[in-house]
Design an enzyme around this catalytic site. Sequence first.
Site, short mmCIF file in Angstrom:
data_model
loop_
_atom_site.label_atom_id
_atom_site.label_comp_id
_atom_site.label_asym_id
_atom_site.label_seq_id
_atom_site.Cartn_x
_atom_site.Cartn_y
_atom_site.Cartn_z
N ARG A 134 49.19 1.86 -37.18
CA ARG A 134 49.16 2.44 -35.83
C ARG A 134 47.80 2.20 -35.17
O ARG A 134 47.70 1.86 -33.99
CB ARG A 134 49.47 3.94 -35.92
CG ARG A 134 49.63 4.64 -34.58
CD ARG A 134 50.41 5.94 -34.76
NE ARG A 134 49.78 6.83 -35.72
CZ ARG A 134 48.86 7.74 -35.40
NH1 ARG A 134 48.45 7.86 -34.15
NH2 ARG A 134 48.35 8.53 -36.31
N ARG A 155 36.02 10.29 -36.45
CA ARG A 155 37.16 11.15 -36.75
C ARG A 155 37.51 11.18 -38.23
O ARG A 155 37.87 12.23 -38.77
CB ARG A 155 38.42 10.67 -35.99
CG ARG A 155 38.36 10.67 -34.51
CD ARG A 155 39.75 10.48 -33.91
NE ARG A 155 40.45 9.30 -34.37
CZ ARG A 155 40.36 8.10 -33.80
NH1 ARG A 155 39.55 7.92 -32.78
NH2 ARG A 155 41.07 7.07 -34.27
N TYR A 209 27.89 -5.13 -37.91
CA TYR A 209 26.54 -5.63 -38.18
C TYR A 209 26.29 -6.84 -37.31
O TYR A 209 26.86 -6.97 -36.23
CB TYR A 209 26.37 -5.91 -39.68
CG TYR A 209 24.92 -6.05 -40.06
CD1 TYR A 209 24.02 -5.01 -39.81
CD2 TYR A 209 24.43 -7.22 -40.62
CE1 TYR A 209 22.68 -5.14 -40.12
CE2 TYR A 209 23.09 -7.34 -40.94
CZ TYR A 209 22.22 -6.30 -40.68
OH TYR A 209 20.90 -6.43 -40.97
N ARG A 218 11.13 -4.14 -34.81
CA ARG A 218 11.51 -5.56 -34.76
C ARG A 218 12.99 -5.68 -35.11
O ARG A 218 13.35 -6.11 -36.18
CB ARG A 218 10.67 -6.37 -35.74
CG ARG A 218 10.80 -7.89 -35.57
CD ARG A 218 10.41 -8.62 -36.83
NE ARG A 218 11.27 -8.29 -37.96
CZ ARG A 218 12.43 -8.90 -38.22
NH1 ARG A 218 12.91 -9.83 -37.43
NH2 ARG A 218 13.14 -8.55 -39.28
N LYS A 250 23.97 -1.30 -41.42
CA LYS A 250 23.65 -1.77 -42.76
C LYS A 250 24.34 -0.89 -43.82
O LYS A 250 24.87 -1.39 -44.81
CB LYS A 250 22.14 -1.71 -42.96
CG LYS A 250 21.61 -2.69 -43.99
CD LYS A 250 21.32 -4.03 -43.35
CE LYS A 250 20.66 -5.00 -44.29
NZ LYS A 250 20.20 -6.20 -43.64
N GLU A 260 14.08 -1.69 -43.25
CA GLU A 260 14.82 -2.64 -42.41
C GLU A 260 14.15 -2.82 -41.06
O GLU A 260 13.87 -1.84 -40.35
CB GLU A 260 16.26 -2.13 -42.21
CG GLU A 260 17.15 -3.05 -41.43
CD GLU A 260 17.57 -4.28 -42.22
OE1 GLU A 260 18.02 -5.26 -41.58
OE2 GLU A 260 17.45 -4.28 -43.45
N ASP A 261 13.89 -4.06 -40.69
CA ASP A 261 13.42 -4.43 -39.36
C ASP A 261 12.13 -3.72 -38.95
O ASP A 261 12.02 -3.18 -37.84
CB ASP A 261 14.52 -4.21 -38.32
CG ASP A 261 15.56 -5.32 -38.39
OD1 ASP A 261 15.39 -6.25 -39.20
OD2 ASP A 261 16.56 -5.27 -37.65
N ASP A 286 14.65 -5.55 -47.09
CA ASP A 286 15.66 -6.58 -47.03
C ASP A 286 15.20 -7.79 -46.22
O ASP A 286 15.57 -8.92 -46.52
CB ASP A 286 16.96 -6.02 -46.45
CG ASP A 286 18.09 -7.03 -46.50
OD1 ASP A 286 18.31 -7.62 -47.57
OD2 ASP A 286 18.74 -7.26 -45.46
N ASP A 287 14.41 -7.56 -45.17
CA ASP A 287 13.94 -8.69 -44.35
C ASP A 287 13.04 -9.62 -45.15
O ASP A 287 13.10 -10.84 -44.99
CB ASP A 287 13.17 -8.17 -43.12
CG ASP A 287 14.01 -7.22 -42.30
OD1 ASP A 287 15.07 -7.62 -41.85
OD2 ASP A 287 13.59 -6.05 -42.14
N ALA A 311 6.60 -17.94 -39.42
CA ALA A 311 5.70 -17.40 -40.45
C ALA A 311 5.62 -15.89 -40.35
O ALA A 311 4.59 -15.28 -40.63
CB ALA A 311 4.31 -18.02 -40.31
N ALA A 346 10.01 -12.51 -42.71
CA ALA A 346 11.14 -13.20 -43.35
C ALA A 346 10.71 -14.57 -43.85
O ALA A 346 11.01 -14.96 -44.99
CB ALA A 346 12.30 -13.31 -42.38
N ASN A 376 18.58 -14.39 -36.42
CA ASN A 376 19.62 -13.54 -35.81
C ASN A 376 19.06 -12.88 -34.56
O ASN A 376 17.85 -12.71 -34.44
CB ASN A 376 20.06 -12.46 -36.81
CG ASN A 376 20.95 -13.01 -37.90
OD1 ASN A 376 21.88 -13.75 -37.63
ND2 ASN A 376 20.67 -12.64 -39.14
N ASN A 403 24.14 -15.00 -45.10
CA ASN A 403 24.17 -13.60 -44.72
C ASN A 403 23.54 -12.73 -45.80
O ASN A 403 23.95 -12.80 -46.97
CB ASN A 403 25.64 -13.18 -44.50
CG ASN A 403 25.78 -11.87 -43.76
OD1 ASN A 403 24.95 -10.97 -43.90
ND2 ASN A 403 26.82 -11.74 -42.97
#
Length: 621
Positions: A86, A120, A141, A194, A212, A283-284, A306-307, A343, A346, A462, A507
């Site tokens: 549904r 919900r 993401y 960033r 994430k 992250e970032d 992670d970066d 540079a 990452a 990205n 990814n």
Amino acid sequence: MSLSSVLLKRLQFQRRIITAVNVYGTRSFTTTEGHRPAIVHKRSLDILHDPWFNKGTAFSMTERDRLDLRGLLPPNVMSSEQQIERFMADLKRLQLSARDGPSDPNNLAKWRILNRLHDRNETMYYKVLIDNIEEYAPVVYTPTVGLVCQNYSGLFRRPRGMYFSAEDRGEMMSMVYNWPADQVDMIVVTDGSRILGLGDLGVQGIGIAIGKLDLYVAAAGINPQRVLPVMIDVGTNNEKILKDPLYLGLQEHRLDGEEYLAVIDEFMEAVFTRWPNVIVQFEDFQSKWAFKLLQRYRNDYRMFNDDVQGTAGVALAGLLGAVRAQGRPMIDFPKMKIVVAGAGSAGIGVLNAARKTMARMLGDTEVAFESAKRQFWVVDANGLLTEARENIDPDARPFARKVNESERQGLREGSKLVEVVQQVKPDVLLGLSAVGGLFSKEVLEALKGSTSTRPAIFPMSNPTKNAECTPEEAFSIVGDNIIFGSGSPFANVDLGDGHIGHCNQANNMFLFPGIGLGTLLSGSRIVSDGMLQAAAECLAAYMTEEEVLKGIIYPSISRIRDITKEVAASVIREAIEEDLAEGYREMDGRELRKLNEEEIKNYVMNNMWIPEYPKLVYKED
């Protein structure tokens, strides 16, 4: 033999049997939330308004009686499959009407609809996400999350996660107890400085932490009741949003220096005081802080960035895959010539990971480590990085080319990217610059002179608009035989005559869920370089030889649960090898060390949460 010794042997044998049942049976290590009744302390409308426990029309009649829900729902009890059918029908119908005019992309409309479901009914939300992961991962993401963050102040409807701001200094230790969960396994934290390649978005960057963690749940089976997205709001230097009266964050410029560090220090102390076993993924964070914070905390807390580390691992897996795709033995990796555009955190993370891997293949000596750095040419906004550069970033300094070496190649400090590619003739052109279109026609034409029979092009920035080139540009200019990998998803390219140009998505989702899950289940107190290396090598080896020779070096996202299981198992094995594993829940470190490879994979699978409605039992507080 005495009776006491016989009894002792029998007890020891029974204990081994019990341990085996606990380890390999389905009862002890299936997640309690997915397979056992859940105790709730609310009933009636309160339960319907709680997304963690709401089942909507799927509440059975006995549960409706038990939880005072009879009469509050339509009488027909629906299965979760019927509910999803549904919802999916509604989603397809509502996509267009949910758009804010022609300029609103369809994926943002999908995000809105999925977000309402998340508000919900969490179980159904994750069921939809897991069953349609290939379609909806780019929605929750990258690349859609970039649009979400840019518009978050307008999209905000319901709070999700926690916000720690510069104004909360001195209060964070008590603030963490405002979060309702007594156990948190995974935190993703950002300061919004960033976000992807979009720059400083301030408090609106919370969207990246939420997205994430959606992937941690979908890919790694981290229990959604034990994840926490966090925004640390220390201000923003984005003048546009500072002047926006609807901006939800602190309308002041960013803290810096010791004041900034004091806020992050207080946050880390607070969350690890309440949840000592939590894993925190950074992250970032902007480059100036990403490395500093990683080095500041990584030896004392369960954390990773992670970066820096995740991107490095995925890129390293791609580089190793490119060696395989060129039909060369893996030991040839240290011979590859790699030009890196970018540079930042990452880019430097990738360089460090690749250099360490090359050095290990060359004998893991200081001489090998020094030799490996000569395989990289780094080009940033100021051109080729050499030792003649003034005020070199300390993290980038090891990769600055010697002036005399550069001159022998016809290069100099500040040489443009196209010149570097022309002179070096690299095996790999890797983009982590966040500059869309940087790999221009001239740069790609220059790559045709590569000494490799199958050059690799990795525009990894990205979101999509920041990709250094498109696959169509790469295949049409450089040739059909290239290896292509990008940070954002692109469709495969039809090369004609039945040939396909495969667009591999490099990814981070292939690694970070497995790193987090493997660290959690191993019980390691840190995330070591070896554990990260094991994750990258596992991903590199995941593809079959036949797939790799076709140019497919990364798997399909549709296989993400299996990939995560394999990566997590490799992380656990490395933690055991390094004597870091302390175990998780009933599985202590000693028992964990007894498991063979297949048993570790079963252990991982049995601890991955699956979105099934649990039986709910009411109990008064």
